[in-house]
Design a protein around this motif. Structure first.
Motif, PDB file in Angstrom:
ATOM      1  N   GLY A  12      37.900 -23.227  35.803  1.00 28.66           N
ATOM      2  CA  GLY A  12      39.019 -24.100  36.176  1.00 28.66           C
ATOM      3  C   GLY A  12      38.609 -25.549  36.294  1.00 28.66           C
ATOM      4  O   GLY A  12      39.003 -26.244  37.216  1.00 28.66           O
ATOM      5  N   ARG A  13      37.795 -26.005  35.333  1.00 31.01           N
ATOM      6  CA  ARG A  13      37.288 -27.376  35.430  1.00 31.01           C
ATOM      7  C   ARG A  13      37.884 -28.307  34.389  1.00 31.01           C
ATOM      8  O   ARG A  13      37.375 -29.404  34.185  1.00 31.01           O
ATOM      9  CB  ARG A  13      35.768 -27.376  35.264  1.00 31.01           C
ATOM     10  CG  ARG A  13      35.081 -26.722  36.433  1.00 31.01           C
ATOM     11  CD  ARG A  13      33.597 -26.782  36.272  1.00 31.01           C
ATOM     12  NE  ARG A  13      32.945 -26.216  37.446  1.00 31.01           N
ATOM     13  CZ  ARG A  13      31.640 -26.052  37.548  1.00 31.01           C
ATOM     14  NH1 ARG A  13      30.866 -26.410  36.543  1.00 31.01           N
ATOM     15  NH2 ARG A  13      31.107 -25.533  38.627  1.00 31.01           N
ATOM     16  N   LEU A  14      38.953 -27.863  33.718  1.00 35.01           N
ATOM     17  CA  LEU A  14      39.494 -28.708  32.657  1.00 35.01           C
ATOM     18  C   LEU A  14      40.026 -30.020  33.212  1.00 35.01           C
ATOM     19  O   LEU A  14      40.033 -31.029  32.522  1.00 35.01           O
ATOM     20  CB  LEU A  14      40.607 -27.957  31.911  1.00 35.01           C
ATOM     21  CG  LEU A  14      40.100 -26.876  30.974  1.00 35.01           C
ATOM     22  CD1 LEU A  14      41.252 -26.069  30.418  1.00 35.01           C
ATOM     23  CD2 LEU A  14      39.297 -27.477  29.834  1.00 35.01           C
ATOM     24  N   GLY A  15      40.466 -30.005  34.465  1.00 33.49           N
ATOM     25  CA  GLY A  15      41.012 -31.235  35.037  1.00 33.49           C
ATOM     26  C   GLY A  15      39.964 -32.128  35.665  1.00 33.49           C
ATOM     27  O   GLY A  15      40.272 -33.197  36.176  1.00 33.49           O
ATOM     28  N   ASN A  16      38.708 -31.678  35.641  1.00 33.50           N
ATOM     29  CA  ASN A  16      37.651 -32.472  36.288  1.00 33.50           C
ATOM     30  C   ASN A  16      37.409 -33.776  35.556  1.00 33.50           C
ATOM     31  O   ASN A  16      37.635 -33.879  34.357  1.00 33.50           O
ATOM     32  CB  ASN A  16      36.349 -31.671  36.328  1.00 33.50           C
ATOM     33  CG  ASN A  16      36.379 -30.598  37.372  1.00 33.50           C
ATOM     34  OD1 ASN A  16      37.443 -30.225  37.856  1.00 33.50           O
ATOM     35  ND2 ASN A  16      35.227 -30.091  37.732  1.00 33.50           N
ATOM     36  N   ARG A  17      36.875 -34.744  36.299  1.00 30.46           N
ATOM     37  CA  ARG A  17      36.662 -36.057  35.685  1.00 30.46           C
ATOM     38  C   ARG A  17      35.517 -36.052  34.691  1.00 30.46           C
ATOM     39  O   ARG A  17      35.465 -36.886  33.810  1.00 30.46           O
ATOM     40  CB  ARG A  17      36.373 -37.086  36.770  1.00 30.46           C
ATOM     41  CG  ARG A  17      37.629 -37.694  37.309  1.00 30.46           C
ATOM     42  CD  ARG A  17      37.370 -39.092  37.803  1.00 30.46           C
ATOM     43  NE  ARG A  17      38.563 -39.590  38.495  1.00 30.46           N
ATOM     44  CZ  ARG A  17      38.601 -39.816  39.793  1.00 30.46           C
ATOM     45  NH1 ARG A  17      37.545 -39.572  40.529  1.00 30.46           N
ATOM     46  NH2 ARG A  17      39.689 -40.281  40.350  1.00 30.46           N
ATOM     47  N   GLU A  18      34.560 -35.128  34.834  1.00 34.93           N
ATOM     48  CA  GLU A  18      33.431 -35.154  33.904  1.00 34.93           C
ATOM     49  C   GLU A  18      33.751 -34.408  32.607  1.00 34.93           C
ATOM     50  O   GLU A  18      33.019 -34.517  31.634  1.00 34.93           O
ATOM     51  CB  GLU A  18      32.178 -34.548  34.547  1.00 34.93           C
ATOM     52  CG  GLU A  18      32.185 -33.030  34.710  1.00 34.93           C
ATOM     53  CD  GLU A  18      32.867 -32.563  35.992  1.00 34.93           C
ATOM     54  OE1 GLU A  18      33.370 -33.432  36.741  1.00 34.93           O
ATOM     55  OE2 GLU A  18      32.917 -31.355  36.249  1.00 34.93           O
ATOM     56  N   THR A  19      34.864 -33.674  32.591  1.00 28.04           N
ATOM     57  CA  THR A  19      35.174 -32.849  31.423  1.00 28.04           C
ATOM     58  C   THR A  19      35.306 -33.631  30.112  1.00 28.04           C
ATOM     59  O   THR A  19      34.750 -33.216  29.099  1.00 28.04           O
ATOM     60  CB  THR A  19      36.431 -32.000  31.706  1.00 28.04           C
ATOM     61  OG1 THR A  19      36.115 -31.101  32.763  1.00 28.04           O
ATOM     62  CG2 THR A  19      36.859 -31.212  30.506  1.00 28.04           C
ATOM     63  N   PRO A  20      36.019 -34.777  30.096  1.00 30.89           N
ATOM     64  CA  PRO A  20      36.092 -35.513  28.828  1.00 30.89           C
ATOM     65  C   PRO A  20      34.721 -35.892  28.275  1.00 30.89           C
ATOM     66  O   PRO A  20      34.524 -35.918  27.053  1.00 30.89           O
ATOM     67  CB  PRO A  20      36.886 -36.774  29.196  1.00 30.89           C
ATOM     68  CG  PRO A  20      37.651 -36.412  30.404  1.00 30.89           C
ATOM     69  CD  PRO A  20      36.843 -35.407  31.140  1.00 30.89           C
ATOM     70  N   LEU A  29      33.266 -32.769  26.551  1.00 31.38           N
ATOM     71  CA  LEU A  29      33.941 -32.511  25.280  1.00 31.38           C
ATOM     72  C   LEU A  29      33.562 -33.552  24.235  1.00 31.38           C
ATOM     73  O   LEU A  29      33.392 -33.223  23.061  1.00 31.38           O
ATOM     74  CB  LEU A  29      35.460 -32.497  25.484  1.00 31.38           C
ATOM     75  CG  LEU A  29      35.976 -31.339  26.336  1.00 31.38           C
ATOM     76  CD1 LEU A  29      37.460 -31.502  26.635  1.00 31.38           C
ATOM     77  CD2 LEU A  29      35.736 -30.003  25.653  1.00 31.38           C
ATOM     78  N   ARG A  73      27.888 -34.792  42.030  1.00 26.51           N
ATOM     79  CA  ARG A  73      28.190 -33.383  41.755  1.00 26.51           C
ATOM     80  C   ARG A  73      28.795 -33.199  40.367  1.00 26.51           C
ATOM     81  O   ARG A  73      28.475 -32.249  39.651  1.00 26.51           O
ATOM     82  CB  ARG A  73      29.117 -32.824  42.821  1.00 26.51           C
ATOM     83  CG  ARG A  73      28.347 -32.311  44.010  1.00 26.51           C
ATOM     84  CD  ARG A  73      29.248 -31.848  45.107  1.00 26.51           C
ATOM     85  NE  ARG A  73      30.002 -30.669  44.727  1.00 26.51           N
ATOM     86  CZ  ARG A  73      30.857 -30.067  45.568  1.00 26.51           C
ATOM     87  NH1 ARG A  73      31.043 -30.543  46.768  1.00 26.51           N
ATOM     88  NH2 ARG A  73      31.508 -29.005  45.183  1.00 26.51           N
ATOM     89  N   GLY A  74      29.658 -34.121  39.994  1.00 24.97           N
ATOM     90  CA  GLY A  74      30.262 -34.046  38.673  1.00 24.97           C
ATOM     91  C   GLY A  74      29.230 -34.292  37.577  1.00 24.97           C
ATOM     92  O   GLY A  74      29.258 -33.672  36.524  1.00 24.97           O
ATOM     93  N   ARG A 133      27.392 -31.163  37.078  1.00 22.19           N
ATOM     94  CA  ARG A 133      28.181 -30.184  36.315  1.00 22.19           C
ATOM     95  C   ARG A 133      28.175 -30.527  34.835  1.00 22.19           C
ATOM     96  O   ARG A 133      28.048 -29.647  33.983  1.00 22.19           O
ATOM     97  CB  ARG A 133      29.620 -30.148  36.831  1.00 22.19           C
ATOM     98  CG  ARG A 133      29.795 -29.420  38.135  1.00 22.19           C
ATOM     99  CD  ARG A 133      31.261 -29.209  38.436  1.00 22.19           C
ATOM    100  NE  ARG A 133      31.950 -30.473  38.579  1.00 22.19           N
ATOM    101  CZ  ARG A 133      32.175 -31.078  39.737  1.00 22.19           C
ATOM    102  NH1 ARG A 133      31.748 -30.521  40.848  1.00 22.19           N
ATOM    103  NH2 ARG A 133      32.807 -32.223  39.781  1.00 22.19           N
ATOM    104  N   ASP A 138      26.956 -25.937  41.635  1.00 19.15           N
ATOM    105  CA  ASP A 138      26.862 -27.386  41.830  1.00 19.15           C
ATOM    106  C   ASP A 138      26.891 -27.758  43.316  1.00 19.15           C
ATOM    107  O   ASP A 138      26.161 -28.620  43.760  1.00 19.15           O
ATOM    108  CB  ASP A 138      27.987 -28.104  41.075  1.00 19.15           C
ATOM    109  CG  ASP A 138      29.366 -27.650  41.505  1.00 19.15           C
ATOM    110  OD1 ASP A 138      30.184 -28.505  41.842  1.00 19.15           O
ATOM    111  OD2 ASP A 138      29.625 -26.431  41.502  1.00 19.15           O
TER     112      ASP A 138
END
Lengths: 164, 388
Positions: B139-147, B150, B319-320, B323, B371
């Motif tokens: 459930g980490r698609l909304g996290n700030r580090e996700t972009p 990707l 933490r991000g 991750r 994390d």
């Protein structure tokens, strides 16, 4: 107005988020297959999601309704898609408007701009097809339909910068 | 051999994969390394007949092609352009940090230069499949580090699309002139196809988008195999041909094709990993255990640095960053694909890549889960150390 950030997620979809007034980041991910995912950040780690809810197309529409979007406007916007060159806009009605507290008919909107007022949004409710004696109040949102140009002129008319 | 026996053996293999996949789901890890293990086990314990072997071999090739095709479908040409532009520096850092260890290890192990270049590719490519699965599952698609994560995957996939044809041309070998000609043809064909895909992709998408799902599936699959075949004959590598078809298709047809092809891809991709495992010679595993472990440790750290730095630039907290770094560690399908190319010139490349992928595919997902527990430790270490 809330400042929305839009971020592309390659291969996933698009993320929209904003820093909420109550100290958390809130956002929606639109997946490519039409699913929507609502998420809210953690308090101790604002970069991460504490919780996310995945909604199907129809469910997200229902939630949008509950949150104050309106069934009227959605039905409108669906039928709008079929008409080329028709624009629709939600215009905030400012207290500074020359028509604040005046009946709607006084604006002569249709005659002067070619755009029509199809609904008024007030306190989260929609008042569809208001009559000419319907009084406009500060804080209303006026839903206008017309040509893109006409809608622009309607906005100018309501905030008192209209010339023509 | 009688048909009954063929079905029996294939059924048993696929059923074994299903069990392995379920176990992976239970444990919350990606099934890819387990498929590999299943293949290794099959090769060690049973002797399949010629007909199933044949089928698995062909299936594996189709699997590689479909893997790349669906990867190409994931991205629109606009996304590729934007990403390459916005994250150039991170992409270069990633290439420098993660291609180099494989290259050096190859030289140290006494590989030929070309095999060392292949090993560089093995250590370079994060598995975008495993990474995106981690993001979705946790459930980490909304996290700030996700972009950031990707973006790294997208850039690597583009680099791989240019890297594979070059390596494929070099693998054919021959005299210097022949290699040069092959290289020019391969790169020319690749550049032309890439240009056409970006420029006229929408036309192809319109033509392929038929009413009936069945016709769409057959049309797309036929086209992918056809282009893959042509690419292979031009020595560009079949998988890259398929990748370009994926890039060219966009919009509605891409969405529908993804739905239609996905089950096929899942089946053949699993077969692909099994086949790779089958080919491994178990006796050679002990020899590569140490180098593979060292390589896995080193390149876990280098990937971690890329993710950490990239997330830091995006304004993400510790933490991000952790991750992002850990999510990028797993290598997977494409590392295996690249190693598979080089089995002819460096037999130990296969077992090395297999053990390496197993390790990284385990390390990354496990680390990234914790994390909350691990980052405070890192922070404390930092405070103890002099600021630097």
């Amino acid at each position: 107005m809330v400042k929305l950030d839009e971020t592309a997620l390659p291969g996933v979809g698009v993320r929209y988020d904003f820093d909420g007034r109550y100290g958390k980041r809130v956002g929606v991910i639109t997946h490519r297959d039409g699913r929507r995912e609502i998420f809210v950040s953690r308090r101790d780690d604002p970069d991460a999601c504490a919780m996310s809810i995945v909604l199907a197309d129809d469910e997200s529409e229902a939630v949008a309704d509950l949150l104050g979007g309106s069934a009227v406007t959605r039905r409108m916007s669906q039928s709008m898609q079929d008409i080329e060159g028709l624009a629709m806009d939600w215009l905030p009605f400012e207290p500074s408007s020359p028509y604040a507290g005046r009946p709607l008919g006084e604006t002569m909107m249709r005659t002067r701009t070619g755009a029509s007022i199809v609904a008024i949004m007030r306190d989260g409710h929609a008042i569809p097809a208001p009559g000419p004696d319907f009084p406009l109040q500060a804080g209303d949102t006026v839903v206008v339909v017309g040509t893109p140009n006409g809608v622009t002129r309607a906005a100018q008319l309501l905030n008192g910068t209209f010339s023509g | 051999m009688p048909l009954g026996q063929l079905f029996l053996e294939l059924g048993a293999v696929i059923l074994a994969l299903a069990l392995v996949g379920r176990a992976a789901g239970r444990l919350g890890i990606t099934p890819i390394p387990l498929y590999l293990l299943a293949g290794i086990g099959l090769g060690a314990l049973f002797h399949l007949g010629d007909a199933p072997e044949e089928f698995i071999h062909t299936g594996a090739e189709i699997g590689a092609v479909l893997l790349l095709f669906t990867l190409g479908l994931e991205y629109t040409s606009q996304e590729l352009r934007d990403n390459l532009h916005a994250h150039r520096r991170m992409g270069l850092l990633d290439l420098a940090l993660n291609f180099t260890p494989g290259l050096i290890a190859g030289v140290l192990l006494g590989f030929t230069p070309l095999a060392a270049v292949l090993l560089g590719g093995v250590t370079y490519l994060t598995s975008s499949g495993i990474a995106s699965k981690i993001l979705a599952d946790l459930g980490r698609l909304g996290n700030r580090e996700t972009p950031v994560i990707l973006a790294v995957c997208v850039i690597e996939d583009v680099v791989m699309a240019a890297y594979l044809p070059v390596v494929a041309a070099l693998l054919i070998g021959g005299t210097l002139v022949a290699i040069g000609v092959n290289l020019m043809v391969a790169l020319g064909a690749f550049a032309l196809a890439f240009f056409l895909a970006l420029r006229y992709g929408h036309v192809l998408s319109r033509v392929m988008n038929v009413e009936s799902d069945e016709a769409l599936l057959l049309g797309v699959l036929g086209l992918v195999l056809l282009v893959a075949g042509i690419a292979d004959l031009l020595k560009v590598s079949a998988a890259i041909g398929a990748f370009l078809v994926g890039i060219a298709l966009s919009g509605e047809v891409a969405d529908r094709a993804r739905h239609q092809i996905e089950p096929l891809r899942n089946l053949f991709a699993a077969v692909f990993f099994v086949f790779f495992g089958l080919q491994l010679n178990l006796a050679s595993v002990p020899d590569v255990l140490l180098p593979a472990t060292l390589l896995a440790l080193v390149t876990s750290v280098t990937k971690f640095i890329v993710g950490w730095r990239g997330a830091a630039r995006a304004g993400v907290q510790a933490r991000g960053r952790f991750r992002a770094g850990t999510t990028l560690i797993p290598r997977g399908e494409f590392s295996i694909l690249i190693a598979g190319l080089g089995l002819g010139i460096a037999p130990s490349l296969g077992p090395l890549a297999a053990v390496y992928v197993l390790l990284t595919a385990m390390i990354g997902p496990v680390l990234t889960r914790f994390d909350a527990q691990l980052v405070p430790l890192l922070e404390r270490k930092k405070q103890q150390a002099p600021a630097g």
